[in-house]
Motif scaffolding. Sequence first.
Motif, short mmCIF file in Angstrom:
data_model
loop_
_atom_site.label_atom_id
_atom_site.label_comp_id
_atom_site.label_asym_id
_atom_site.label_seq_id
_atom_site.Cartn_x
_atom_site.Cartn_y
_atom_site.Cartn_z
N GLN A 163 0.70 -1.24 -0.02
CA GLN A 163 0.13 0.08 0.15
C GLN A 163 1.01 1.33 -0.06
N TRP A 165 1.87 5.23 1.11
CA TRP A 165 1.35 5.90 2.24
C TRP A 165 1.89 7.26 2.10
N THR A 230 -3.27 12.49 -4.98
CA THR A 230 -4.34 13.00 -5.02
C THR A 230 -5.37 12.61 -6.23
N ARG A 233 -7.11 7.51 -5.37
CA ARG A 233 -6.62 6.34 -4.73
C ARG A 233 -6.36 6.65 -3.19
N ARG A 234 -6.83 5.72 -2.36
CA ARG A 234 -6.99 5.91 -0.95
C ARG A 234 -5.54 5.55 -0.44
N LEU A 235 -4.84 6.55 0.21
CA LEU A 235 -3.72 6.47 0.71
C LEU A 235 -3.53 6.50 2.34
N GLY A 312 -7.06 13.21 1.31
CA GLY A 312 -8.20 12.53 1.75
C GLY A 312 -8.27 11.58 2.80
N ALA A 313 -7.27 11.78 3.69
CA ALA A 313 -7.08 10.70 4.81
C ALA A 313 -7.98 11.03 5.72
N SER A 314 -8.76 10.23 6.46
CA SER A 314 -9.55 10.54 7.50
C SER A 314 -8.84 10.21 9.02
#
Length: 541
Positions: A163, A165, A230, A233-235, A312-314
């Motif tokens: 993944q 990061w 950006t 994709r989810r990073l 877009g991190a939570s």
Amino acid sequence: MAENRTKKGPSSPRRGAAAGKAAPAGEPPKAAFPFRCAAVDVGSNAIRLMAVEFTAPGGFAPLFQERIPIRLGHEVFLTGKLSREAMDGAVQALKAFSRTVEGLKATHVRAVTTSAVREASNGAEFTERIRKEAKFDLEVISGYEEARLIHLAVRHRIPMGSQEWLLADLGGGSVEVSLADGSGILWSESHTMGAVRLLEEISGGREEPGRFLDLLEEYTSTLRVPASATSGRRLGFIATGGNVEALAQLAGVRPGPHGVSVLPLDSLRQLIEKLAGLSYRQRVTTLGLKEDRADVILPAAIVYERLGLLVGASAIHVPHVGLKEGLLLDLAESLTARQVHEDAQDRQVLAGAVALGRRYFFDEAHGRHVAELAASLFDQLSELHGMGPQEKRLLCAAAVLHDLGSYISFKGHHKHSAYVVANSELPGFSPQEMLQTAAVARYHRKGSPKLRHDEYALLDRGERRTVEALAALLRLADALDREHRQTVRSAWVRVRDGAAELTLEGEGEMLLERWALKRKADLFGRVYGVEVHVTPGGGRK
């Protein structure tokens, strides 16, 4: 064999040293478990020491840790110079650390410093004082080297896997932002937006808390990450540094069973609003923050929030490790698993060079192939040149990036390549080694090295010899891919009777490559004292 062998170039950054003493040049001694190491991090906001005992690869027990709040960056970010008071305080702190390291019998130590000393006009004076008075050989590392070491510490704490990061390390003077996975750093950039620097540069707004917050958010809005981070994709987002650890603690987030805290971005936003409404003294008395943390924590929080929003991190993963742990792990690897360590450094340099090349839309296939050919020639001619693994890394980086300047203009592209490389960073390379890499890249064409050339002029005599020896190899490797079609798959070289005989393997007659070799072999002949001969045959029709 040639009489005029080139001398071995500068050694890689010093890894092993007797406690409190400067490390000898060359490779570190082999160590057997258990052994004791120490890391010294001279940062912009504080000076840290960590001493440990390694009992197995990657496994250590802490012996001693200390943090002394000396703000070296305060004057640097305002005037460009380290203040006399800060230097005196740092010298005293490091003298105490030296005694501690000696008392703990830590037989290997590495001491580094980052952005404040890197930028200070009197930084060399400071490092010389540390060498003489505190007996530490203080190494000024680049932002990319800082990112590499922090990534090493992080991946020992968080299973990053395949993944991708976003990894952010915020110090007093800069924030190192990297795109990384478990294998290494894919992209990295150092921004001059550290917590102390932000505090100093917009200090005028501190009298009005609301205005200060607005200024901070406007200032940090210029932070950027690569477009691939950006693209939807989810990073994952990992942040390191004392400030994010303090923020996680203020939010009531405890480390999990593996030592990692997960700070929701919503909780961070609430903390920002709370901190903005408190004075410096209230942050100390009400929140229990250290005095040297209370003023910089709000700028730090804004930087972390900005980066989290960009990708877009939570939530932010906080591993509670940093530069000092990376230094220790890197030092231990170099002492116990040298080949593994060398291979990892090779991969990091290649990945860093390719990432830099991609920013300038370079011919990646050509750059990689020339690097492979250059590395092969380097290995086959090791008895002729006598250079080591760090010089090989310089050659490979220059080979990957030699045509980088074509992005600016093909005419004079070798000069543009040199300029870009000299003003960039690669993992494991000092600023002086970046100059060498730039000079090697410049001389992949027919021009001879001259003292009027900027990058070459800044090198000492030994470094210039290294540049000439490596550039001679790069010219041969580049000639072997004259058409940028990877027609020559490999080249075998044998030195005998005053000549280096090359046998080529590839497609067809490889006539253009043979012609290019004859044209570009002059530097090799001058440096190594042997002519280059290309043997007939070897191609497949």
